[in-house]
Design a protein around this motif. Structure first.
Motif, PDB file in Angstrom:
ATOM      1  N   LYS A  34       0.969  -1.204  -0.082  1.00 14.99           N
ATOM      2  CA  LYS A  34      -0.025   0.102   0.051  1.00 14.99           C
ATOM      3  C   LYS A  34       0.810   1.232   0.056  1.00 14.99           C
ATOM      4  O   LYS A  34       1.689   1.451   1.011  1.00 14.99           O
ATOM      5  N   ASN A  35       0.690   2.065  -1.213  1.00 14.99           N
ATOM      6  CA  ASN A  35       1.427   3.167  -1.075  1.00 14.99           C
ATOM      7  C   ASN A  35       2.821   3.263  -0.949  1.00 14.99           C
ATOM      8  O   ASN A  35       3.414   3.999  -0.177  1.00 14.99           O
ATOM      9  N   ILE A  36       3.497   2.299  -1.329  1.00 17.40           N
ATOM     10  CA  ILE A  36       5.183   2.196  -1.039  1.00 17.40           C
ATOM     11  C   ILE A  36       5.750   3.444  -1.981  1.00 17.40           C
ATOM     12  O   ILE A  36       5.719   3.537  -3.257  1.00 17.40           O
ATOM     13  N   HIS A  37       6.778   3.888  -0.977  1.00 18.00           N
ATOM     14  CA  HIS A  37       7.659   5.042  -1.587  1.00 18.00           C
ATOM     15  C   HIS A  37       8.913   4.965  -1.025  1.00 18.00           C
ATOM     16  O   HIS A  37       9.120   4.650   0.098  1.00 18.00           O
ATOM     17  N   LYS A  38       9.965   4.957  -2.026  1.00 15.50           N
ATOM     18  CA  LYS A  38      11.212   5.046  -1.720  1.00 15.50           C
ATOM     19  C   LYS A  38      12.122   5.806  -2.680  1.00 15.50           C
ATOM     20  O   LYS A  38      11.876   5.717  -3.812  1.00 15.50           O
ATOM     21  N   GLN A  39      12.894   6.711  -1.878  1.00 14.85           N
ATOM     22  CA  GLN A  39      13.475   7.803  -2.724  1.00 14.85           C
ATOM     23  C   GLN A  39      15.185   7.602  -2.075  1.00 14.85           C
ATOM     24  O   GLN A  39      15.514   7.454  -1.072  1.00 14.85           O
ATOM     25  N   PHE A  40      15.889   7.647  -3.133  1.00 17.15           N
ATOM     26  CA  PHE A  40      17.403   7.749  -3.160  1.00 17.15           C
ATOM     27  C   PHE A  40      18.033   9.009  -3.625  1.00 17.15           C
ATOM     28  O   PHE A  40      17.896   9.182  -4.680  1.00 17.15           O
ATOM     29  N   GLY A  41      18.077  10.045  -2.521  1.00 15.12           N
ATOM     30  CA  GLY A  41      18.534  11.366  -3.022  1.00 15.12           C
ATOM     31  C   GLY A  41      17.363  11.847  -3.867  1.00 15.12           C
ATOM     32  O   GLY A  41      16.013  12.116  -3.393  1.00 15.12           O
ATOM     33  N   MET A  95      11.037  -5.203  -4.491  1.00 16.21           N
ATOM     34  CA  MET A  95      11.397  -6.658  -4.007  1.00 16.21           C
ATOM     35  C   MET A  95      12.275  -6.403  -2.586  1.00 16.21           C
ATOM     36  O   MET A  95      12.164  -7.306  -1.761  1.00 16.21           O
ATOM     37  N   ASN A  96      13.135  -5.575  -2.693  1.00 17.70           N
ATOM     38  CA  ASN A  96      14.207  -5.441  -1.414  1.00 17.70           C
ATOM     39  C   ASN A  96      13.275  -4.908  -0.264  1.00 17.70           C
ATOM     40  O   ASN A  96      13.573  -5.268   0.628  1.00 17.70           O
ATOM     41  N   ILE A  97      12.250  -4.080  -0.412  1.00 15.92           N
ATOM     42  CA  ILE A  97      11.568  -3.761   0.352  1.00 15.92           C
ATOM     43  C   ILE A  97      10.602  -4.571   1.270  1.00 15.92           C
ATOM     44  O   ILE A  97      10.342  -4.973   2.014  1.00 15.92           O
ATOM     45  N   LEU A  98      10.089  -5.694   0.240  1.00 13.61           N
ATOM     46  CA  LEU A  98       9.164  -6.611   0.539  1.00 13.61           C
ATOM     47  C   LEU A  98      10.111  -7.607   1.360  1.00 13.61           C
ATOM     48  O   LEU A  98       9.433  -8.207   2.211  1.00 13.61           O
ATOM     49  N   PHE A  99      11.302  -8.020   1.148  1.00 16.05           N
ATOM     50  CA  PHE A  99      11.873  -8.864   2.104  1.00 16.05           C
ATOM     51  C   PHE A  99      12.816  -8.111   3.058  1.00 16.05           C
ATOM     52  O   PHE A  99      13.754  -8.870   3.709  1.00 16.05           O
ATOM     53  N   GLY A 100      12.508  -6.947   3.084  1.00 20.54           N
ATOM     54  CA  GLY A 100      13.349  -6.376   4.513  1.00 20.54           C
ATOM     55  C   GLY A 100      14.740  -5.901   4.157  1.00 20.54           C
ATOM     56  O   GLY A 100      15.343  -5.264   5.083  1.00 20.54           O
ATOM     57  N   HIS A 101      15.044  -5.918   3.016  1.00 20.64           N
ATOM     58  CA  HIS A 101      16.592  -5.534   2.835  1.00 20.64           C
ATOM     59  C   HIS A 101      16.477  -4.028   2.794  1.00 20.64           C
ATOM     60  O   HIS A 101      17.274  -3.500   3.167  1.00 20.64           O
ATOM     61  N   TYR A 102      15.423  -3.114   2.328  1.00 22.76           N
ATOM     62  CA  TYR A 102      15.362  -1.670   2.339  1.00 22.76           C
ATOM     63  C   TYR A 102      13.993  -1.574   3.187  1.00 22.76           C
ATOM     64  O   TYR A 102      13.110  -2.600   3.490  1.00 22.76           O
ATOM     65  N   VAL A 103      14.089  -0.281   3.661  1.00 24.85           N
ATOM     66  CA  VAL A 103      12.896   0.230   4.474  1.00 24.85           C
ATOM     67  C   VAL A 103      12.322   1.359   3.749  1.00 24.85           C
ATOM     68  O   VAL A 103      12.843   2.301   3.268  1.00 24.85           O
ATOM     69  N   ALA A 104      11.096   1.228   3.445  1.00 21.29           N
ATOM     70  CA  ALA A 104      10.331   2.167   2.769  1.00 21.29           C
ATOM     71  C   ALA A 104      10.143   3.411   3.222  1.00 21.29           C
ATOM     72  O   ALA A 104      10.101   3.434   4.734  1.00 21.29           O
ATOM     73  N   ASP A 105      10.237   4.573   2.563  1.00 22.37           N
ATOM     74  CA  ASP A 105      10.017   6.006   3.248  1.00 22.37           C
ATOM     75  C   ASP A 105       8.699   6.137   3.714  1.00 22.37           C
ATOM     76  O   ASP A 105       8.443   6.554   4.639  1.00 22.37           O
ATOM     77  N   SER A 106       7.668   5.580   3.157  1.00 19.43           N
ATOM     78  CA  SER A 106       6.431   5.644   3.616  1.00 19.43           C
ATOM     79  C   SER A 106       5.736   4.268   2.921  1.00 19.43           C
ATOM     80  O   SER A 106       6.004   3.603   2.009  1.00 19.43           O
ATOM     81  N   LYS A 145      -1.812  -9.346   8.003  1.00 22.90           N
ATOM     82  CA  LYS A 145      -1.092  -8.833   9.173  1.00 22.90           C
ATOM     83  C   LYS A 145       0.144  -7.727   8.703  1.00 22.90           C
ATOM     84  O   LYS A 145       0.597  -8.268   7.385  1.00 22.90           O
ATOM     85  N   ILE A 146       0.185  -6.659   9.168  1.00 20.27           N
ATOM     86  CA  ILE A 146       1.306  -5.890   8.963  1.00 20.27           C
ATOM     87  C   ILE A 146       2.644  -6.102   9.061  1.00 20.27           C
ATOM     88  O   ILE A 146       2.956  -7.144  10.136  1.00 20.27           O
ATOM     89  N   LEU A 147       3.481  -6.190   8.131  1.00 22.44           N
ATOM     90  CA  LEU A 147       4.805  -6.884   7.993  1.00 22.44           C
ATOM     91  C   LEU A 147       5.835  -6.096   8.627  1.00 22.44           C
ATOM     92  O   LEU A 147       5.919  -4.799   8.213  1.00 22.44           O
ATOM     93  N   PRO A 148       6.594  -6.554   9.531  1.00 24.95           N
ATOM     94  CA  PRO A 148       7.494  -5.558  10.029  1.00 24.95           C
ATOM     95  C   PRO A 148       8.633  -5.029   9.188  1.00 24.95           C
ATOM     96  O   PRO A 148       9.068  -5.699   8.270  1.00 24.95           O
ATOM     97  N   LYS A 149       8.895  -3.702   9.273  1.00 23.49           N
ATOM     98  CA  LYS A 149       9.970  -3.159   8.189  1.00 23.49           C
ATOM     99  C   LYS A 149      11.242  -3.506   8.530  1.00 23.49           C
ATOM    100  O   LYS A 149      11.608  -3.566   9.769  1.00 23.49           O
ATOM    101  N   GLY A 150      11.989  -3.905   7.475  1.00 22.09           N
ATOM    102  CA  GLY A 150      13.415  -3.879   7.611  1.00 22.09           C
ATOM    103  C   GLY A 150      13.960  -5.315   8.271  1.00 22.09           C
ATOM    104  O   GLY A 150      14.912  -5.274   8.928  1.00 22.09           O
TER     105      GLY A 150
END
Length: 518
Positions: free
Chosen positions: A22-29, A61-72, A80-85
């Motif tokens: 839901k509304n996954i956002h990830k920014q690098f710079g 996919m990296n966010i889904l597997f906890g390798h990255y943490v989404a900004d929002s 069930k909510i999946l714990p981040k990271g």
């Protein structure tokens, strides 16, 4: 009091969502890798995820597997909510991933690879018998039969992929993510895989299918999602999709794949005459290999990974010398095998592993483009680099080969796979080689980047270059090649002209089986 039973009313079956992003956002710079992406996956469904290199698939996919943490945004698995990271939380929630490049230890058994990491280090008494029985049971249920005691190094590519899937199922995965699962498989192995996927779906598993092969995406998927520039630009039922529609959604424009033109071949540029190479324990890696490559010709070499292609490529690159036999270049026997000598004689090299052998990741683009010709008087004199000419050549590569994402002095490891491949292609072709070794030139590239690579290689052919194309992608081989060779256990045989071949027949030859000429 309950109302009357109304048998004529039929309600649609409720198909629960097993995964919701839901509304996954990830920014690098300044780069929005994922921009407000929302996706869902139902039980027993195959969702194909498409997009160009750099579109945001890997980040998601990296966010889904906890390798990255989404900004929002947030992820739900089975409500069930999946714990981040937390990769462990993702695995515990039933997520499993089969990577394009297998993550198996060759020196260990199938059993050891599968149970590795599933038991505490202080549990010295591993339950090996129970684990072996469970692996055999999973293999029997899903058509993934493999000997738990076999060493990974002894398995075929298709068998290794079965182990990767079993490894996920052993950890009780209910959602499988398959990244380019058919990239190294023969057509026959791909069909076996698709049969396995159908059995997994019948057992209630759900699958995210990542691939650049649009035909197989349309064959195995229920629904297709397309990412472009970090955004979800299309979500469509497979019954309403077509290859052209998906390709245009991925690249944002209409385009056509280049078409090979048949022209008379010229003089012989490369000749192998009964060439053999001995490997460890004096066993032949190449055995009595004979073939030739002519000017204005693309010769394709098909084969399952590990059948001698890499040693053959090393010979042509000057990294390996033959044990016996003769290699001739432009009609003259080669007496010295050295990379610098091959480059001096006009042999261009597009290596199989662009990250490991194609570029130096920590150097910038200008440094990489002259890495094979830095001793050329145009770029250095008396040990001093000509920085002006180096930058001029780099700018030409960027402009003519559409290399994007380049920043002055930034390391090239930050480039996407497609742009890194364009850099290598530009570095090779702008040196005007007579002969090109193209080893997996479009592996892992999206359809837009692959089309660009194909177009430039075919242009080089029309300008008089000879090309040896080594690839495990049979559609690529048949699209570009004039003639096709097949390598199996270090031996090479001529398969015929590309126009008279099918992927099915090539697949059989790659597996070492004879094909009826009729």
């Amino acid at each position: 009091m309950p109302g009357p039973h109304l048998p004529f009313l039929k309600f649609p079956p409720v198909v629960p969502e097993v995964l919701s992003l839901k509304n996954i956002h990830k920014q690098f710079g300044n780069l929005h890798a994922n921009h407000d992406i929302s996706l869902s996956l139902k039980r027993g469904e195959v969702l194909a995820l498409l997009g160009e290199n750099g579109a945001g698939k890997t980040t998601l996919m990296n966010i889904l597997f906890g390798h990255y943490v989404a900004d929002s945004g947030e992820i739900e698995v089975s409500g069930k909510i999946l714990p981040k990271g937390s990769p462990k939380a993702s695995i515990d929630a039933g997520l499993g991933m089969v990577h394009q490049h297998f993550t198996l230890a060759d020196n260990l058994s199938v059993l050891d690879n599968i149970i590795l990491g599933t038991q505490p280090l202080w549990n010295f008494r591993l339950q090996r018998r129970e684990a072996s029985d469970r692996i055999l049971d999973l293999g029997s249920r899903f058509g993934l039969d493999v000997d738990p005691n076999a060493r990974i190094a002894e398995l075929s590519v298709g068998e290794r992929q079965r182990v990767e899937i079993l490894k996920a199922l052993y950890r009780k995965a209910r959602i499988l993510i398959l990244d380019e699962p058919t990239a190294v498989l023969t057509p026959q192995e791909s069909r076996t895989l698709f049969k396995t996927l159908r059995q997994l779906l019948e057992e209630g598993l759900s699958i995210i299918f990542i691939s650049h092969k649009l035909a197989e995406v349309l064959e195995v998927s229920d629904r297709i999602a397309v990412l472009r520039d970090g955004k979800l630009v299309m979500e469509v039922e497979v019954s309403k999709a077509s290859e052209n529609m998906l390709a245009e959604a991925m690249v944002g424009r209409s385009f056509k794949m280049p078409i090979r033109k048949e022209v008379p071949a010229g003089e012989s540029l490369l000749d192998f005459d009964k060439v053999s190479v001995l490997g460890p324990h004096r066993l032949p890696v190449l055995e009595q290999v004979s073939f030739s490559v002519h000017a204005r010709e693309v010769v394709g070499l098909a084969g399952i990974s590990g059948n001698g292609q890499r040693v053959l490529a090393d010979l042509i690159s000057g990294l390996q010398s033959p044990t016996s036999g003769q290699v001739s270049l432009y009609g003259q026997p080669l007496k010295r095998f050295h990379p610098r000598e091959m480059l001096r004689q006009g042999v261009g090299r597009i290596p199989e592993d662009r990250h490991g052998f194609g570029v130096v990741g920590d150097l910038n683009l200008a440094e990489n483009v002259i890495s094979e010709v830095y001793k050329n008087p145009d770029y250095s004199k008396m040990g001093f680099l000509n920085l002006k000419n180096r930058q001029k050549f780099a700018d030409k590569v960027v402009q003519e080969f559409d290399v994007r994402g380049v920043k002055n002095h930034a390391p090239v490891r930050l480039l996407s796979g497609g742009n890194m491949q364009k850099l290598i292609l530009g570095r090779v072709l702008l040196q005007n080689p007579k002969l090109i070794l193209a080893h997996q030139p479009a592996r892992g590239l999206d359809i837009g980047a692959a089309s660009f690579v194909y177009e430039r290689l075919l242009e080089a052919k029309m300008q008089g270059c000879g090309i040896l194309l080594i690839s495990e992608d049979l559609e690529e081989l048949l699209r570009l090649s004039d003639r096709v060779l097949v390598i199996h256990r270090g031996k090479i045989k001529e398969a015929g002209k590309a126009g008279s071949l099918s992927t099915t027949n090539l697949g059989l030859l790659m597996a070492g089986r004879q094909v009826d000429a009729s």
